[in-house]
Design an enzyme around this catalytic site. Sequence first.
Site, mmCIF file in Angstrom:
data_model
loop_
_atom_site.group_PDB
_atom_site.id
_atom_site.type_symbol
_atom_site.label_atom_id
_atom_site.label_comp_id
_atom_site.label_asym_id
_atom_site.label_seq_id
_atom_site.Cartn_x
_atom_site.Cartn_y
_atom_site.Cartn_z
ATOM 1 N N GLU A 74 0.826 -1.207 0.000
ATOM 2 C CA GLU A 74 0.000 0.000 0.000
ATOM 3 C C GLU A 74 0.857 1.254 0.000
ATOM 4 O OE1 GLU A 74 -3.046 -0.241 -0.692
ATOM 5 O OE2 GLU A 74 -3.043 -2.418 -0.494
ATOM 6 N N HIS A 82 1.549 2.353 -3.408
ATOM 7 C CA HIS A 82 0.502 3.188 -3.996
ATOM 8 C C HIS A 82 0.507 4.594 -3.383
ATOM 9 C CE1 HIS A 82 -1.197 -0.156 -6.142
ATOM 10 N NE2 HIS A 82 -1.595 -0.791 -5.049
#
Length: 439
Positions: free
Chosen positions: A13, A16
């Site tokens: 994550e 991202h």
Amino acid sequence: MLVGIGFSIGLHEVGHLLPAKAFGLRVPKYMIGFGPTLWSKKKGETEYGFKLLPLGGYITMIGMYPPAKDGSIKASRSGFLQQLSDEAKHAEAETLQPGDEKRLFVGLPVWKRITIMLGGPLMNLLLAFVFLSIVLVGFGTSTATSRVNEVYQCVLTQQQQQERNAGDSVGGQCQPGDTPGPAYAAGIRAGDVITSVDGKAVGPQDWSALTQAIQDKAGSPIAVKYTRDGTEHSTSLTPLKTSRPVTNRLGQVETTRDGTVKTAEVGFAGIGSTVQNLPKPIWEVPAFVGENVKAVANVVIDLPARVVGVAKAAFSPEPRDPNGPMSIVGVGRIAGDITAMDQITVKDKIASYLSLLGSLNIALFVFNLIPLTPLDGGHVVGALWEKIRKTFNKIFKRKDPGPVDLTKMLPVTYAVAALMLIMGVVLIYADIVKPVTLG
């Protein structure tokens, strides 16, 4: 292992998050896990936290869907699919704040959107390189050396082996008239060190050179040099032709689509290597990672069929494929098996854990590249299609239709999510009742 899995998901994550913030997007949430929130803290525009079920993670970005063409998010039109699209846009519009108009995900150039979506999988690939580099270069791996460990005095067919085991006490021992083992007939014995094959020098870790020459030259003599007690000797070895299972770089037996083991006619010499745990040079890591990616991709390509196979094994006496898919529960059980092994050292256990985490990150890398929403690959394909469409319209001087509306893919998204949930439940159940175990 749970900490390692959480670390891998968390950094996925982050892959991202970092480009999203670098490109000016507002990211309201960064969460590890799903379900009720256990702990969270807001820093700047983003709320960071942990949720109850550690089965994944996510970040939320503003403007994942384009607004309605008429400018009204609340537009109500007939049709089930259109209603799904309008409801998704309406729900997202309610999260917008003043100033977000120029910070929407769909407003970014295509290359920036692709960078954001690929950031997660590429982070997993980087972690796989790190974990596997530590294992291969730091800890070392089982390596076939040029020192001979065993030599078969004769070659028996499977039928001969069975007949002797059933007929008398001699069992599988050699008897007069048996076909002599090619390496034994050439004078090679256990303890010898192979130094040259077919005129090419063999290094301490180049056992594969001898193996490849034997397999490629069935029925043809091969010049072999070896040392014994410090003295060099020369001989000629003629391999026998035999049918053997085909294995990949990872040592796994390859199968066809219907599960049949692939075989090939190759040379056989009846000789085995002394295996030692030796470090590998760093430049061999990319090839090893590539082979792992290929192996995982072959599993993912027919994942539903593989899961069906796992389900059949879970509800029947059928054996389970040790190279098939497993859940986080299965990974945890493998880690538990390693921990319980008294015959291996703590050093080897740590190396095994790191290998598991490397394989897990490769699985996350490959799986998230599947070109279907809600996976990262689905958003990448959507962005690429938008670029192709814009280029086509520009060439033919047509009006730009704007961003690709991924809300039209919501039925596919829901179907994929439901399939992932079902497969996850099946794998978890199988990992409880019929787990993949070591040994």
